[in-house]
Design an enzyme around this catalytic site. Structure first.
Site, PDB file in Angstrom:
ATOM      1  N   GLU A  40      11.914  -0.510   5.024  1.00  0.00           N
ATOM      2  CA  GLU A  40      12.793  -1.676   4.844  1.00  0.00           C
ATOM      3  C   GLU A  40      12.038  -3.012   4.905  1.00  0.00           C
ATOM      4  OE1 GLU A  40      13.725   0.933   6.709  1.00  0.00           O
ATOM      5  OE2 GLU A  40      15.915   1.195   6.683  1.00  0.00           O
ATOM      6  N   GLY A  41      10.868  -3.029   5.559  1.00  0.00           N
ATOM      7  CA  GLY A  41      10.059  -4.252   5.556  1.00  0.00           C
ATOM      8  C   GLY A  41       9.622  -4.594   4.137  1.00  0.00           C
ATOM      9  N   HIS A  42       9.090  -3.598   3.435  1.00  0.00           N
ATOM     10  CA  HIS A  42       8.708  -3.807   2.036  1.00  0.00           C
ATOM     11  C   HIS A  42       9.942  -4.146   1.188  1.00  0.00           C
ATOM     12  CE1 HIS A  42       5.595  -0.782   3.453  1.00  0.00           C
ATOM     13  NE2 HIS A  42       4.811  -1.741   3.004  1.00  0.00           N
ATOM     14  N   GLN A  97      -3.136 -12.266   7.325  1.00  0.00           N
ATOM     15  CA  GLN A  97      -3.266 -12.004   5.884  1.00  0.00           C
ATOM     16  C   GLN A  97      -2.539 -13.074   5.077  1.00  0.00           C
ATOM     17  OE1 GLN A  97      -2.855  -8.009   3.951  1.00  0.00           O
ATOM     18  NE2 GLN A  97      -0.770  -8.665   3.604  1.00  0.00           N
ATOM     19  N   MET A 143       0.840  -1.207   0.000  1.00  0.00           N
ATOM     20  CA  MET A 143       0.000   0.000   0.000  1.00  0.00           C
ATOM     21  C   MET A 143       0.875   1.256   0.000  1.00  0.00           C
ATOM     22  SD  MET A 143      -3.461  -0.766   2.016  1.00  0.00           S
ATOM     23  CE  MET A 143      -2.882  -0.449   3.660  1.00  0.00           C
ATOM     24  N   LYS A 171       4.727 -10.181   9.029  1.00  0.00           N
ATOM     25  CA  LYS A 171       4.187  -9.117   9.882  1.00  0.00           C
ATOM     26  C   LYS A 171       2.658  -9.181   9.909  1.00  0.00           C
ATOM     27  CE  LYS A 171       3.731  -4.728  11.464  1.00  0.00           C
ATOM     28  NZ  LYS A 171       2.890  -4.000  10.543  1.00  0.00           N
ATOM     29  N   SER A 182       6.461  -0.373  10.181  1.00  0.00           N
ATOM     30  CA  SER A 182       5.108  -0.246   9.648  1.00  0.00           C
ATOM     31  C   SER A 182       4.924   1.164   9.111  1.00  0.00           C
ATOM     32  CB  SER A 182       4.087  -0.497  10.769  1.00  0.00           C
ATOM     33  OG  SER A 182       2.806  -0.038  10.376  1.00  0.00           O
TER      34      SER A 182
HETATM   35  P1  AMP Z   1       1.424  -2.876   3.526  1.00  0.00           P
HETATM   36  O1  AMP Z   1       1.992  -1.855   2.592  1.00  0.00           O
HETATM   37  O2  AMP Z   1       1.482  -2.484   4.959  1.00  0.00           O
HETATM   38  O3  AMP Z   1       0.075  -3.386   3.080  1.00  0.00           O
HETATM   39  O4  AMP Z   1       2.385  -4.121   3.441  1.00  0.00           O
HETATM   40  C1  AMP Z   1       2.712  -4.704   2.205  1.00  0.00           C
HETATM   41  C2  AMP Z   1       3.471  -5.981   2.459  1.00  0.00           C
HETATM   42  O5  AMP Z   1       4.657  -5.686   3.190  1.00  0.00           O
HETATM   43  C3  AMP Z   1       2.678  -7.006   3.285  1.00  0.00           C
HETATM   44  O6  AMP Z   1       2.906  -8.301   2.775  1.00  0.00           O
HETATM   45  C4  AMP Z   1       3.255  -6.841   4.656  1.00  0.00           C
HETATM   46  O7  AMP Z   1       3.164  -7.994   5.460  1.00  0.00           O
HETATM   47  C5  AMP Z   1       4.708  -6.528   4.329  1.00  0.00           C
HETATM   48  N1  AMP Z   1       5.338  -5.835   5.449  1.00  0.00           N
HETATM   49  C6  AMP Z   1       4.916  -4.685   6.053  1.00  0.00           C
HETATM   50  N2  AMP Z   1       5.701  -4.383   7.107  1.00  0.00           N
HETATM   51  C7  AMP Z   1       6.632  -5.376   7.170  1.00  0.00           C
HETATM   52  C8  AMP Z   1       7.721  -5.652   8.059  1.00  0.00           C
HETATM   53  N3  AMP Z   1       8.017  -4.847   9.081  1.00  0.00           N
HETATM   54  N4  AMP Z   1       8.464  -6.762   7.827  1.00  0.00           N
HETATM   55  C9  AMP Z   1       8.166  -7.592   6.793  1.00  0.00           C
HETATM   56  N5  AMP Z   1       7.150  -7.388   5.939  1.00  0.00           N
HETATM   57  C10 AMP Z   1       6.396  -6.302   6.125  1.00  0.00           C
END
Ligand code: AMP
Length: 266
Positions: A14-16, A136, A9, A132, A168
């Site tokens: 760094e998670g993404h 989902q 989204m 995370k 996040s």
């Molecule tokens: P989002 O943009 O929050 O919808 O997340 C997109 C993808 O990135 C999803 O698969 C999340 O699980 C993953 N994601 C978000 N935050 C993290 C994180 N801290 N570590 C690993 N993956 C993450």
């Protein structure tokens, strides 16, 4: 040629990036989607205030070797207008009703719908999701099985800040005092992990310890702290097979999630 999809989204961190790195290591071409999906937000949630910075996202994606970014408008994804659709993809068993589904009853219907659409549009061989969002990930695996998508789902570990807080996009909502208080989530996760590593099999005891830790933080308000089967999301009392310990906690107005998984032979 193998194509990997990383659904996001936006407001990337760094998670993404870790998902993109994993995808680049396993696929010839990587497509990231960058779309704040209205159908997964309930009334009163943060759809309008969700942080966005597409230029910065593109720079991060390029740096990590992503080949293409899919950044549709809401009307492109939902031609009925206003982010509405007549057709949804929805899992009808209890999986989406547990954990986050209790306070976010339409959330996973929106997630399954948009991820299905992304699968149909991008037609990837593999798709990458973060642990995370453990519920989902489990739900997407189930949807892929039930709808016979020939797509490999790759789960990727949680990436944390140096002090432990799970990265996040929503961390940006926290003021300095809340940012400090938010550490209670990862501290509870580490405590629970330690108990499990030391051989505690009673999931209720671990949940109780984690709950009490979080309750001691005045800025924290628990939505849930639960132990569930890692595949079905059904509540469990004893650690067997794959057990997911998951939590959602409000820090001020910001709802944060964190979790860990314990694997033991059945
Ligand atoms: P989002 O943009 O929050 O919808 O997340 C997109 C993808 O990135 C999803 O698969 C999340 O699980 C993953 N994601 C978000 N935050 C993290 C994180 N801290 N570590 C690993 N993956 C993450």
């Amino acid at each position: 040629m193998t194509v990997g999809l990383v659904p996001t989204m936006g407001y990337l961190h760094e998670g993404h990036a870790s998902l993109v790195d994993k995808a680049v290591s396993m696929c010839d071409r990587v497509v990231a989607s960058d779309f704040v999906n209205p159908t997964q937000f309930g009334p009163g949630e943060d759809l309008d205030s969700y942080p966005r910075d597409f230029d910065r996202d593109c720079a991060l994606l390029e740096e990590h070797g992503c080949s293409m970014v899919f950044h549709p408008s809401v009307d492109e994804m939902y031609p009925d207008g206003g982010g509405k659709t007549a057709t949804y993809v929805e899992i009808l068993n209890d999986m989406p009703k547990q954990l986050c589904g209790k306070t976010r009853p339409i959330h996973f219907r929106g997630v399954c719908t948009v991820v299905s659409k992304l699968f149909n549009i991008v037609m990837p061989d593999k798709a990458f999701f973060g642990q995370k969002d453990a519920q989902q990930l489990a739900i997407i695996r189930r949807m892929v099985r039930d709808l016979s998508y020939g797509i490999e789902i790759v789960g990727c570990p949680i990436v944390r800040e140096a002090d432990g807080l799970a990265k996040s996009s929503r961390n940006t909502y926290l003021n300095p005092e809340e940012r400090r208080a938010a550490l209670v989530l990862s501290k509870a996760v580490f405590k629970g992990q330690e108990m499990a590593e030391q051989g505690e099999k009673d999931a209720r005891k671990i949940v109780k310890e984690m709950t009490e830790m979080i309750e001691r933080e005045p800025l924290a308000k628990i939505d849930y702290v639960s132990a569930v089967d890692g595949v079905t999301m059904e509540p469990v009392e004893t650690i067997t097979g794959t057990t997911l310990f998951a939590m959602a906690v409000y820090i001020g107005k910001t709802r944060l999630i964190d979790n860990f998984i314990v694997e033991v032979a059945k």
